[in-house]
Design an enzyme around this catalytic site. Structure first.
Site, PDB file in Angstrom:
ATOM      1  N   LYS A  22      28.206  57.772  -3.322  1.00 19.38           N
ATOM      2  CA  LYS A  22      27.755  59.153  -3.527  1.00 19.38           C
ATOM      3  C   LYS A  22      26.682  59.204  -4.612  1.00 19.38           C
ATOM      4  O   LYS A  22      25.722  59.953  -4.494  1.00 19.38           O
ATOM      5  CB  LYS A  22      28.942  60.056  -3.855  1.00 19.38           C
ATOM      6  CG  LYS A  22      29.872  60.181  -2.664  1.00 19.38           C
ATOM      7  CD  LYS A  22      30.671  61.447  -2.642  1.00 19.38           C
ATOM      8  CE  LYS A  22      31.361  61.629  -1.303  1.00 19.38           C
ATOM      9  NZ  LYS A  22      32.813  61.486  -1.364  1.00 19.38           N
TER      10      LYS A  22
ATOM     11  N   LYS B 163      28.544  53.646  15.359  1.00 20.51           N
ATOM     12  CA  LYS B 163      29.878  54.202  15.167  1.00 20.51           C
ATOM     13  C   LYS B 163      29.787  55.745  15.082  1.00 20.51           C
ATOM     14  O   LYS B 163      28.893  56.270  14.423  1.00 20.51           O
ATOM     15  CB  LYS B 163      30.438  53.639  13.855  1.00 20.51           C
ATOM     16  CG  LYS B 163      31.787  54.177  13.515  1.00 20.51           C
ATOM     17  CD  LYS B 163      32.223  53.753  12.131  1.00 20.51           C
ATOM     18  CE  LYS B 163      33.432  54.582  11.784  1.00 20.51           C
ATOM     19  NZ  LYS B 163      33.771  54.728  10.436  1.00 20.51           N
TER      20      LYS B 163
ATOM     21  N   LYS C 235      30.091  61.735  11.362  1.00 20.39           N
ATOM     22  CA  LYS C 235      29.376  62.963  11.030  1.00 20.39           C
ATOM     23  C   LYS C 235      28.058  62.647  10.318  1.00 20.39           C
ATOM     24  O   LYS C 235      27.039  63.282  10.556  1.00 20.39           O
ATOM     25  CB  LYS C 235      30.266  63.804  10.118  1.00 20.39           C
ATOM     26  CG  LYS C 235      30.217  65.271  10.458  1.00 20.39           C
ATOM     27  CD  LYS C 235      31.169  66.037   9.597  1.00 20.39           C
ATOM     28  CE  LYS C 235      30.435  67.180   8.966  1.00 20.39           C
ATOM     29  NZ  LYS C 235      31.133  67.785   7.851  1.00 20.39           N
TER      30      LYS C 235
END
Ligand code: TRP
Length: 337
Positions: A122, A201, A204
């Site tokens: 992140k 894969k 989202k």
């Protein structure tokens, strides 16, 4: 743990997992994790919750968080999670996890959190980290330890969080005595095998998902845009492809062989296969869609069940919390001395 069940002594395991209320569910979520969790409720003591405290690390919009949370609960219930068979609740309805996060924080070395790959990911995406994001793994450890989770089914990306949880539990028990159960991760390998419409894969973050619920027209479009190659129509087609793997999710062994034969047979058109796959998907999820509509119109039923789940979960949490408070010398002036 030996649990006395209706059928006598049966070594039922407590299976526990948290679900992010991250919006639209997709086919990868269902075949990767959700259907597996839902199966657990029949043979095990399933504890399952929507992690809205964790979502605070990234969602700071009240309405969005509320909507995502209730939608996640309705999604799970319409896909078959039975609140009678399992313990199903919203994380923030059992606020003891925050108390235990503080207690556990004091046995966590910063090095352990600094090494967290999901935190580092992140940061590398440019997110300005807050303390919540940094201590995310400690809250997750609380989630697991406070309910005596023995088996934790998670995706590969959560493996390190489970290691951190085991580390925290072991340290705590070493310092204060045996309070917490050391959980075992159960990592799902087949999730990797569920491709998105572009062949990577399904995820989202790649924008390649096929949603479970939504407008028929939009979903059909997604199926029609599954990537295919430009092999000559008269030539046999490759079966190690997104289209074949996605279709296989709905087929038994012999149906899969039949599909493979069609791929081998000259003249097969990808467009026809995609249409059939869509029909197959649409009828497979038909009962779930109906249940979803029912729940949308009976939100009280959903809230009642979540409340009951939170009450059941609270009892378990209080048991562990009391042990921990006692072990740490915090049971001051309480009735639980
Ligand atoms: N971190 C998990 C995820 O992103 C969600 C989660 C929170 C969880 N608490 C948990 C998973 C406890 C298993 C057990 O998917």
């Amino acid at each position: 743990m030996e649990t006395i069940s209706f059928y006598g002594i049966f070594p039922m395991k407590r299976v526990l997992s948290g679900i992010q209320p991250s919006g639209e569910l997709h086919l990868g979520n269902y075949f990767g994790m959700m259907s597996r969790m839902i199966k657990y409720q029949n043979e095990n003591d399933l504890f399952c919750f929507i992690v809205n405290y964790h979502a605070l690390t990234t969602i700071q919009d009240k309405d969005r968080l509320m909507n995502n949370t209730i939608n996640a609960a309705m999604d799970f219930m319409s896909l078959g999670l039975d609140p009678e068979k399992s313990t199903f609740w919203v994380q923030s309805d059992v606020p003891q996890v925050c108390e235990s996060t503080w207690l556990l924080s004091n046995v966590v070395n910063l090095g352990l959190l600094d090494r967290s790959t999901s935190y580092k990911d992140k940061l590398s995406k440019g997110l300005t980290p807050n303390l919540g994001l940094y201590s995310y793994p400690v809250l997750m450890a609380s989630d697991i330890l406070l309910f005596g989770g023995e088996i934790v089914p998670v995706g590969q990306d959560q493996k390190q969080h489970l290691e951190i949880t085991r580390d925290i539990a072991t340290r705590f028990n070493n310092i204060y005595g045996e309070v917490f159960v050391i959980p075992e991760p159960e990592i799902e390998k087949s999730t990797k095998l569920i491709p998105g419409i572009d062949g990577q894969k399904m995820s989202k973050s790649y924008g390649n998902t096929i949603p479970l619920f939504g407008e028929e027209k939009n979903i059909r479009k997604k199926f029609m845009s599954i990537v295919t190659d430009s092999t000559d129509i008269q030539k046999p087609k490759d079966t190690d492809t997104a289209l074949f793997h996605l279709f296989s999710l709905f087929l038994n062994k012999s149906e899969k062989e039949e599909l493979a034969n069609r791929f081998m047979t000259p003249g097969m058109r990808y467009g026809d296969i995609k249409k059939e796959l869509f029909e197959c998907f649409w009828s497979y999820f038909e009962p779930f869609r109906e249940k979803r509509i029912y729940l949308e119109n009976h939100k009280d039923f959903v809230f009642d069940n979540l409340k009951k789940g939170a009450e059941k979960a609270s009892l378990v949490a209080e048991g562990y919390m009391n042990k921990a408070r006692h072990a740490m010398g915090l049971n001051f002036g309480s009735t639980n001395v």
